[in-house]
Structure formats: structure tokens, C-alpha cells
Design a protein around this motif. Structure first.
Motif, PDB file in Angstrom:
ATOM      1  N   GLY A 163       0.155   8.138  -3.870  1.00 28.00           N
ATOM      2  CA  GLY A 163      -0.850   7.066  -3.203  1.00 28.00           C
ATOM      3  C   GLY A 163      -1.428   7.644  -1.808  1.00 28.00           C
ATOM      4  O   GLY A 163      -1.589   8.987  -1.724  1.00 28.00           O
ATOM      5  N   PRO A 164      -1.531   6.947  -0.903  1.00 27.75           N
ATOM      6  CA  PRO A 164      -1.338   5.477  -0.730  1.00 27.75           C
ATOM      7  C   PRO A 164      -2.089   4.674  -1.735  1.00 27.75           C
ATOM      8  O   PRO A 164      -3.481   5.024  -1.860  1.00 27.75           O
ATOM      9  N   LEU A 165      -1.849   3.400  -1.820  1.00 29.49           N
ATOM     10  CA  LEU A 165      -2.702   2.510  -2.316  1.00 29.49           C
ATOM     11  C   LEU A 165      -3.629   2.039  -1.250  1.00 29.49           C
ATOM     12  O   LEU A 165      -3.174   1.875   0.009  1.00 29.49           O
ATOM     13  N   THR A 166      -4.930   1.752  -1.287  1.00 24.08           N
ATOM     14  CA  THR A 166      -5.899   0.972  -0.539  1.00 24.08           C
ATOM     15  C   THR A 166      -5.864  -0.415  -0.415  1.00 24.08           C
ATOM     16  O   THR A 166      -6.190  -0.933   0.654  1.00 24.08           O
ATOM     17  N   ALA A 167      -5.436  -1.032  -1.460  1.00 23.97           N
ATOM     18  CA  ALA A 167      -5.292  -2.565  -1.467  1.00 23.97           C
ATOM     19  C   ALA A 167      -4.427  -2.897  -2.756  1.00 23.97           C
ATOM     20  O   ALA A 167      -4.184  -1.992  -3.608  1.00 23.97           O
ATOM     21  N   GLY A 168      -3.905  -4.184  -2.667  1.00 23.08           N
ATOM     22  CA  GLY A 168      -3.256  -4.575  -4.195  1.00 23.08           C
ATOM     23  C   GLY A 168      -1.957  -5.548  -3.421  1.00 23.08           C
ATOM     24  O   GLY A 168      -1.380  -5.288  -2.338  1.00 23.08           O
ATOM     25  N   ASN A 169      -2.021  -6.655  -4.059  1.00 25.52           N
ATOM     26  CA  ASN A 169      -1.082  -7.676  -3.871  1.00 25.52           C
ATOM     27  C   ASN A 169      -0.147  -8.028  -5.040  1.00 25.52           C
ATOM     28  O   ASN A 169      -0.839  -7.946  -6.356  1.00 25.52           O
ATOM     29  N   PHE A 170       1.087  -8.272  -4.936  1.00 22.36           N
ATOM     30  CA  PHE A 170       2.148  -8.138  -6.164  1.00 22.36           C
ATOM     31  C   PHE A 170       2.900  -9.602  -5.933  1.00 22.36           C
ATOM     32  O   PHE A 170       3.192  -9.888  -4.899  1.00 22.36           O
ATOM     33  N   ASP A 171       3.343  -9.980  -7.028  1.00 22.16           N
ATOM     34  CA  ASP A 171       4.361 -11.187  -7.242  1.00 22.16           C
ATOM     35  C   ASP A 171       5.261 -10.601  -7.935  1.00 22.16           C
ATOM     36  O   ASP A 171       5.078  -9.926  -8.945  1.00 22.16           O
TER      37      ASP A 171
ATOM     38  N   THR B 165       0.923  -1.182  -0.036  1.00 22.40           N
ATOM     39  CA  THR B 165      -0.069   0.124   0.068  1.00 22.40           C
ATOM     40  C   THR B 165       0.893   1.167   0.040  1.00 22.40           C
ATOM     41  O   THR B 165       0.326   2.392  -0.345  1.00 22.40           O
ATOM     42  N   SER B 166       2.196   1.060   0.414  1.00 19.62           N
ATOM     43  CA  SER B 166       3.015   2.224   0.217  1.00 19.62           C
ATOM     44  C   SER B 166       4.332   1.647   0.186  1.00 19.62           C
ATOM     45  O   SER B 166       4.687   0.471  -0.015  1.00 19.62           O
ATOM     46  N   THR B 167       5.470   2.629  -0.182  1.00 23.73           N
ATOM     47  CA  THR B 167       6.881   1.956  -0.691  1.00 23.73           C
ATOM     48  C   THR B 167       7.117   0.900   0.547  1.00 23.73           C
ATOM     49  O   THR B 167       7.210   1.155   1.736  1.00 23.73           O
TER      50      THR B 167
ATOM     51  N   THR C 142      -6.405  -0.843  -5.599  1.00 24.95           N
ATOM     52  CA  THR C 142      -7.120   0.395  -5.299  1.00 24.95           C
ATOM     53  C   THR C 142      -6.453   1.282  -4.520  1.00 24.95           C
ATOM     54  O   THR C 142      -5.545   1.233  -4.038  1.00 24.95           O
ATOM     55  N   ASP C 143      -7.046   2.601  -5.311  1.00 24.58           N
ATOM     56  CA  ASP C 143      -6.700   3.606  -4.775  1.00 24.58           C
ATOM     57  C   ASP C 143      -7.799   4.695  -4.657  1.00 24.58           C
ATOM     58  O   ASP C 143      -8.463   4.779  -5.777  1.00 24.58           O
ATOM     59  N   SER C 144      -8.111   5.537  -3.527  1.00 25.81           N
ATOM     60  CA  SER C 144      -9.053   6.511  -3.617  1.00 25.81           C
ATOM     61  C   SER C 144      -9.302   7.308  -4.800  1.00 25.81           C
ATOM     62  O   SER C 144     -10.306   7.777  -5.352  1.00 25.81           O
TER      63      SER C 144
ATOM     64  N   ALA D  42      -3.672   2.985 -13.882  1.00 22.89           N
ATOM     65  CA  ALA D  42      -4.401   1.918 -14.691  1.00 22.89           C
ATOM     66  C   ALA D  42      -3.639   0.798 -15.309  1.00 22.89           C
ATOM     67  O   ALA D  42      -4.137  -0.346 -15.924  1.00 22.89           O
ATOM     68  N   THR D  43      -2.154   0.854 -15.449  1.00 20.16           N
ATOM     69  CA  THR D  43      -1.292  -0.057 -15.933  1.00 20.16           C
ATOM     70  C   THR D  43      -1.179  -1.267 -15.043  1.00 20.16           C
ATOM     71  O   THR D  43      -1.120  -2.175 -15.378  1.00 20.16           O
ATOM     72  N   PHE D  44      -0.936  -0.951 -13.660  1.00 19.69           N
ATOM     73  CA  PHE D  44      -0.900  -1.954 -12.671  1.00 19.69           C
ATOM     74  C   PHE D  44      -1.905  -2.377 -11.843  1.00 19.69           C
ATOM     75  O   PHE D  44      -1.847  -3.193 -11.275  1.00 19.69           O
ATOM     76  N   SER D  45      -3.089  -1.780 -11.830  1.00 18.90           N
ATOM     77  CA  SER D  45      -4.034  -1.833 -10.865  1.00 18.90           C
ATOM     78  C   SER D  45      -5.021  -3.237 -11.318  1.00 18.90           C
ATOM     79  O   SER D  45      -5.494  -4.023 -10.427  1.00 18.90           O
ATOM     80  N   PRO D  46      -5.278  -3.842 -12.652  1.00 18.40           N
ATOM     81  CA  PRO D  46      -5.873  -4.684 -12.929  1.00 18.40           C
ATOM     82  C   PRO D  46      -5.347  -6.129 -12.247  1.00 18.40           C
ATOM     83  O   PRO D  46      -4.022  -6.289 -12.291  1.00 18.40           O
TER      84      PRO D  46
END
Length: 149
Positions: A121-129, A16-18, A53-55, A89-93
Motif C-alpha cells: 500500500g498504502p491505501l489512499t482511502a477506504g472504510n470497513f465494517d 489506510t495502513s495496518t 482506493t490505492d494509487s 480488486a476483491t476488497f476495493s468495491p
């Protein structure tokens, strides 16, 4: 694509943050510098595991492959590869591929990891591999360029 658990930086890591990757690879104490990109190619793959997601939908994300003499990548990290700032829009899906390509040859320090830098940001959700592999899945289905009777 084959994955080695020892070469996985992030497995559905919430960002959600750096932050640095939840796993930092220890390449060993000696030699102090090693060239990982020489010989057979080694690929870095980074993708969105769960939709971000991001507000304000205005966050950007930069992913860097870094090495350092300390495990927290905080001493004097060397950036070997950067995606540049990716628009939301590039990394959110879900399942978006942020980077899939060879790592550059060069002098890598003992600890190797990935840094996620969130801006605006911050991002409110998101998981990455993020992981290293010796082959990448690049096959895509395309529509036929012919018709059948």
C-alpha cells in the motif's frame, strides 16, 4: 441480520495502513481462556463500507480475528481466523463482503479484535465494517430458470 453494538469491531473505520479495529471487545477477566465458538454458531462479518482506493491498485489486505491478554492486541495475539491476502480488486468495491462465516471454536483470550494488515500500500482511502452476529444475510436473488408466455 441483527447487530449488537457491543459486538461491532469497526463501523465505517478508515483504514489506510495496518491497524486494529476501533473497538476491541473485553470478554472479561475470568476465566482467562474461553471458547466462543462452542454451542450456537457466532459469525464474523467484514465488509467494505466505502470504496477503497490505492494509487497503484496493487495493495493487498489481510483481515484477522485476534485475541490477546492486552487491549491493544500487541502482547502475544492469537490469530483465530485469517482471510489471507486479498487482492485490491476483491476488497476495493463499495459493500464488498470480505468475510462472512463462523468463527472457529478455540481458546480466546480476554480481548478480542480485528486487525487490518495492508501490504504493498498504502491505501489512499477506504472504510470497513466488522462485527459479530448470530445470523448472516445469505439470501441472494437468482434469475428464473423458466419463461412465461
Amino acid at each position: 441480520m441483527y447487530l449488537d453494538a457491543q459486538n461491532v469491531f469497526s463501523d465505517a473505520q478508515a483504514v489506510t495502513s495496518t491497524a486494529i479495529s476501533s473497538n476491541v471487545i473485553d470478554l472479561g477477566a475470568t476465566p482467562t481462556l474461553r471458547d466462543l465458538g462452542a454451542g450456537e454458531p457466532v459469525y464474523l462479518v467484514v465488509l467494505t463500507h466505502t470504496a477503497a482506493t490505492d494509487s497503484g491498485s496493487d495493495a493487498t489486505l489481510t483481515v484477522t480475528l485476534e485475541s490477546d491478554s492486552t487491549e491493544n492486541l500487541a502482547t502475544s495475539a492469537t490469530v483465530h481466523l485469517s482471510t489471507g491476502a486479498l487482492a485490491f480488486a476483491t476488497f476495493s468495491p463499495d459493500k464488498a463482503v470480505l468475510y462472512a462465516g463462523p468463527i472457529p471454536s478455540g481458546s480466546y483470550e480476554r480481548y478480542l479484535g480485528v486487525r487490518y494488515t495492508v501490504a504493498s500500500g498504502p491505501l489512499t482511502a477506504g472504510n470497513f465494517d466488522a462485527f459479530l452476529t448470530r445470523d448472516i444475510s445469505a439470501w441472494r436473488a437468482y434469475p428464473n430458470n423458466y419463461t412465461t408466455a
